[in-house]
Scaffold this active site. Structure first.
Site, PDB file in Angstrom:
ATOM      1  N   ASP A  67       0.759  -1.317   0.099  1.00 49.50           N
ATOM      2  CA  ASP A  67       0.075   0.048  -0.121  1.00 49.50           C
ATOM      3  C   ASP A  67       0.962   1.275   0.156  1.00 49.50           C
ATOM      4  O   ASP A  67       2.035   1.221   0.182  1.00 49.50           O
ATOM      5  CB  ASP A  67      -0.980  -0.184   1.184  1.00 49.50           C
ATOM      6  CG  ASP A  67      -0.357  -0.404   2.432  1.00 49.50           C
ATOM      7  OD1 ASP A  67       1.023  -0.440   2.572  1.00 49.50           O
ATOM      8  OD2 ASP A  67      -1.139  -0.861   3.309  1.00 49.50           O
ATOM      9  N   ASN A 136      -7.695  -2.972  14.074  1.00 48.58           N
ATOM     10  CA  ASN A 136      -9.225  -3.261  13.712  1.00 48.58           C
ATOM     11  C   ASN A 136      -9.322  -4.485  12.680  1.00 48.58           C
ATOM     12  O   ASN A 136     -10.092  -4.621  12.079  1.00 48.58           O
ATOM     13  CB  ASN A 136      -9.617  -2.197  13.065  1.00 48.58           C
ATOM     14  CG  ASN A 136      -8.935  -1.647  11.746  1.00 48.58           C
ATOM     15  OD1 ASN A 136      -8.048  -2.281  11.183  1.00 48.58           O
ATOM     16  ND2 ASN A 136      -9.295  -0.691  11.144  1.00 48.58           N
ATOM     17  N   HIS A 138      -7.402  -4.692   9.922  1.00 48.77           N
ATOM     18  CA  HIS A 138      -7.098  -4.753   8.591  1.00 48.77           C
ATOM     19  C   HIS A 138      -5.790  -5.227   8.012  1.00 48.77           C
ATOM     20  O   HIS A 138      -4.901  -5.348   8.838  1.00 48.77           O
ATOM     21  CB  HIS A 138      -7.113  -3.030   8.306  1.00 48.77           C
ATOM     22  CG  HIS A 138      -5.796  -2.326   8.623  1.00 48.77           C
ATOM     23  ND1 HIS A 138      -5.938  -0.811   8.924  1.00 48.77           N
ATOM     24  CD2 HIS A 138      -4.581  -2.744   8.934  1.00 48.77           C
ATOM     25  CE1 HIS A 138      -4.806  -0.577   9.352  1.00 48.77           C
ATOM     26  NE2 HIS A 138      -3.658  -1.781   9.218  1.00 48.77           N
ATOM     27  N   GLU A 143      -9.791  -1.896   5.184  1.00 48.92           N
ATOM     28  CA  GLU A 143     -10.289  -1.699   6.586  1.00 48.92           C
ATOM     29  C   GLU A 143     -11.620  -2.435   6.563  1.00 48.92           C
ATOM     30  O   GLU A 143     -12.005  -2.859   5.531  1.00 48.92           O
ATOM     31  CB  GLU A 143     -10.715   0.027   6.369  1.00 48.92           C
ATOM     32  CG  GLU A 143      -9.446   0.818   6.278  1.00 48.92           C
ATOM     33  CD  GLU A 143      -8.553   1.042   7.451  1.00 48.92           C
ATOM     34  OE1 GLU A 143      -8.643  -0.022   8.257  1.00 48.92           O
ATOM     35  OE2 GLU A 143      -8.020   2.006   7.786  1.00 48.92           O
TER      36      GLU A 143
HETATM   37  P1  PGA Z   1       2.051  -1.790  12.515  1.00 46.80           P
HETATM   38  O1  PGA Z   1       1.129  -1.865  11.730  1.00 46.80           O
HETATM   39  O2  PGA Z   1       3.151  -2.749  12.163  1.00 46.80           O
HETATM   40  O3  PGA Z   1       2.925  -0.230  12.507  1.00 46.80           O
HETATM   41  O4  PGA Z   1       1.406  -2.155  13.944  1.00 46.80           O
HETATM   42  C1  PGA Z   1       0.674  -2.966  11.063  1.00 46.80           C
HETATM   43  C2  PGA Z   1      -0.796  -2.564  10.214  1.00 46.80           C
HETATM   44  O5  PGA Z   1      -1.559  -1.643  10.526  1.00 46.80           O
HETATM   45  O6  PGA Z   1      -1.045  -3.434   9.319  1.00 46.80           O
END
Ligand code: PGA
Length: 242
Positions: A67, A136, A138, A143
């Site tokens: 992304d 959440n 994702h 999302e």
């Molecule tokens: P993080 O993010 O590795 O910074 O915890 C993971 C994500 O949001 O997919």
């Protein structure tokens, strides 16, 4: 689904690093799916160290990131392009034209999504996709509510995601509102998926993934349908797993 419990962040990072090196060394022109965020940073450092020690070469490796934010220039310090340069690409022998991230700064985002999908299809499939998980549920920036059949698309970021990512920006309002993400179906077409989960704040999310129902309201729940999924979880994140 294979669950591997490790002691801590460092052990998770080492496991993922060694797994990637094994995949690179066993695969002809390997295609890796890469992630950003705090979770894979230790894994990238281990890959850099391994490259410098002569244990792995990225000469024939192609990468696709999950992304990118919409509206940030490629060289913005908070873009995922910059993250990947800083944390990995600048320190290894990968050819720039073999690294891919969506461009969130074009005039036509829909066309960019189509082009990104086409590039992935042309590269055959992703041999190994590395994933983190959002609080959440994702995956990538898919999302809650994203259809399981989604391909690369533009998303509006969940307030929880913008809050979680605000730590990287000067102020919360600076976190972009939209992003381009590989779709859930695109991710599921990878031949193998490794999900990395570390830290107490991810304990609820990984519990829901492992024990919860399949639901688009929790995007990561689809991963259990994949026939080659490994979850590498550290002790702090595994507290609610038996
Ligand atoms: P993080 O993010 O590795 O910074 O915890 C993971 C994500 O949001 O997919």
């Amino acid at each position: 689904m294979n669950i591997i419990k490790v002691d801590d962040y460092q052990a998770m990072s080492q496991w993922a690093c060694q797994h990637i090196i094994g995949k690179i060394n066993q695969t002809n022109h390997p295609v890796l799916g890469l992630a950003t965020g705090s979770t894979p940073e230790g894994m990238y450092q281990c890959l850099i160290d391994s490259y410098q020690a002569g244990f792995v070469s990225f000469k024939d490796v192609t990468t696709f990131n999950l992304d990118e934010y919409v509206g940030l220039a490629i060289d913005d310090p908070n873009s995922y392009h910059s993250f990947m340069q800083d944390k990995l690409f600048n320190h290894i022998n990968i050819r720039e034209e073999q690294t891919h991230l969506p461009n969130g700064n074009t005039k036509d985002h829909q066309q960019e999504c189509k082009d990104y999908e086409r590039l992935i299809q042309q590269a055959k499939s992703i041999d190994l996709q590395i994933l983190g998980i959002g609080l959440n549920g994702h995956i990538g920036f898919n999302e809650p509510g994203t259809p399981f059949t989604s391909r690369t698309h533009v998303v509006e970021l969940d307030p929880l995601t913008r809050e979680a990512n605000a730590r990287f920006f000067n102020q919360k309002q600076d976190v972009p509102t939209h992003a381009i993400t590989m779709g859930i179906e695109t991710i599921m077409e990878s031949k193998e998926i490794v999900l990395l989960v570390s830290g107490a704040n991810k304990a609820e999310a990984v519990k829901r993934l492992v024990t919860g129902e399949l639901s688009e309201s929790f995007p990561a729940s689809i991963l259990k349908q994949h026939d080659n999924l490994t979850i590498v979880v550290d002790q702090a994140a595994a507290v609610h797993l038996n």
